[in-house]
Design a protein around this motif. Structure first.
Motif, PDB file in Angstrom:
ATOM      1  N   LEU A 240      -4.166 -10.414 -46.888  1.00 23.98           N
ATOM      2  CA  LEU A 240      -5.072  -9.701 -45.986  1.00 23.98           C
ATOM      3  C   LEU A 240      -4.314  -9.183 -44.769  1.00 23.98           C
ATOM      4  O   LEU A 240      -4.527  -8.045 -44.327  1.00 23.98           O
ATOM      5  N   ARG A 241      -3.429 -10.020 -44.238  1.00 24.73           N
ATOM      6  CA  ARG A 241      -2.634  -9.623 -43.065  1.00 24.73           C
ATOM      7  C   ARG A 241      -1.701  -8.470 -43.413  1.00 24.73           C
ATOM      8  O   ARG A 241      -1.568  -7.510 -42.633  1.00 24.73           O
ATOM      9  N   VAL A 242      -1.045  -8.538 -44.561  1.00 26.01           N
ATOM     10  CA  VAL A 242      -0.140  -7.459 -44.987  1.00 26.01           C
ATOM     11  C   VAL A 242      -0.923  -6.165 -45.161  1.00 26.01           C
ATOM     12  O   VAL A 242      -0.477  -5.089 -44.736  1.00 26.01           O
ATOM     13  N   LYS A 243      -2.099  -6.251 -45.772  1.00 23.69           N
ATOM     14  CA  LYS A 243      -2.935  -5.072 -45.992  1.00 23.69           C
ATOM     15  C   LYS A 243      -3.339  -4.431 -44.672  1.00 23.69           C
ATOM     16  O   LYS A 243      -3.527  -3.205 -44.583  1.00 23.69           O
ATOM     17  N   ALA A 244      -3.471  -5.256 -43.621  1.00 26.22           N
ATOM     18  CA  ALA A 244      -3.871  -4.756 -42.302  1.00 26.22           C
ATOM     19  C   ALA A 244      -2.693  -4.169 -41.525  1.00 26.22           C
ATOM     20  O   ALA A 244      -2.856  -3.774 -40.370  1.00 26.22           O
ATOM     21  N   GLY A 245      -1.509  -4.123 -42.153  1.00 28.26           N
ATOM     22  CA  GLY A 245      -0.341  -3.571 -41.470  1.00 28.26           C
ATOM     23  C   GLY A 245       0.555  -4.627 -40.871  1.00 28.26           C
ATOM     24  O   GLY A 245       1.404  -4.319 -40.039  1.00 28.26           O
ATOM     25  N   ASN A 246       0.338  -5.869 -41.263  1.00 22.74           N
ATOM     26  CA  ASN A 246       1.151  -7.001 -40.796  1.00 22.74           C
ATOM     27  C   ASN A 246       1.188  -7.106 -39.268  1.00 22.74           C
ATOM     28  O   ASN A 246       2.262  -7.122 -38.660  1.00 22.74           O
TER      29      ASN A 246
END
Length: 218
Positions: free
Chosen positions: A28-34
């Motif tokens: 989820l964090r990676v999908k949000a642009g980390n």
């Protein structure tokens, strides 16, 4: 740029759900642009250490932490609470004794935190109450925030068995765990059986209408 996250631990069979949950938060964090943990903390109001622990795969985070993590990633929390509750139940029953596991499953199926049907001593009472806290996903500080009377240090001492359970602090614990009046009455009566010295205070609190409120402590 956010610092790389530490590798997830190798999952033992009973901890695979926990590692999978942490992996889901990381995705989820990676999908949000980390975003960095500093940024996520500012967005959510959850401290960096708790956010980092949530995706570590080493312990079950509180719901407040998970909710903050998900919202900080700009995602919808719908569905995450269901996943968190399933993880929490699996972890609690896996690591609890057989008798405690049956109590936790009963809480999950009925939605009510009721006292066990067997006789308890003071030590067992503290253990079961700590299970209730964990079942609700509350930290000791969460409990202190939900009640005006006792500090997280006091809650910790009682739930560790270092300090006896009094009628007043039992009521505070039940209040923080969202226990209804009917169930609270059963817990209070159980305390009177375990600690006769508290019977008068229990009667005083139970005689109040409506349901007794947590008394203020300074």
């Amino acid at each position: 740029m956010a610092r790389p996250m530490n590798p997830l631990p190798t999952a033992d069979p009973q901890d695979r759900r926990l590692v999978a949950f942490a992996a889901g938060l990381r995705a989820l964090r990676v999908k949000a642009g980390n975003p960095s943990l500093v940024t996520m903390s500012k967005r959510s109001g959850v401290c960096i250490a708790l956010l980092s622990g949530a995706h570590s795969g080493r312990s079950v985070p509180t719901w407040r932490t998970v909710e903050g993590y998900v919202r900080a990633c700009g995602a919808d929390v719908t569905g995450w609470q269901t996943r968190w509750k399933a993880l929490q139940l699996a972890q609690h029953t896996a690591h609890a004794s057989r008798s405690h596991a049956s109590v936790i499953r009963n809480w999950a199926s009925t939605g009510r935190i009721t006292p066990p049907r067997w006789s308890m001593d003071e030590t067992e009472l503290a253990r079961v109450l700590d299970q209730a806290r964990r079942f609700r996903g509350l930290s000791l500080r969460d409990m202190a925030r939900r009640t005006a009377g006792f500090s997280h240090h006091t809650f910790g001492a009682v739930l560790r068995g270092d300090r006896p359970v009094s009628a007043d602090i039992l009521l505070a614990i039940l209040h923080s765990c969202g226990v209804g009046p009917g169930e609270a009455r059963r817990w209070m009566q159980a305390l009177a059986d375990i600690r006769p010295a508290e019977e008068l205070r229990v009667r005083t609190l139970l005689s109040k209408r409506p349901a007794p409120r947590v008394p203020a402590r300074h």
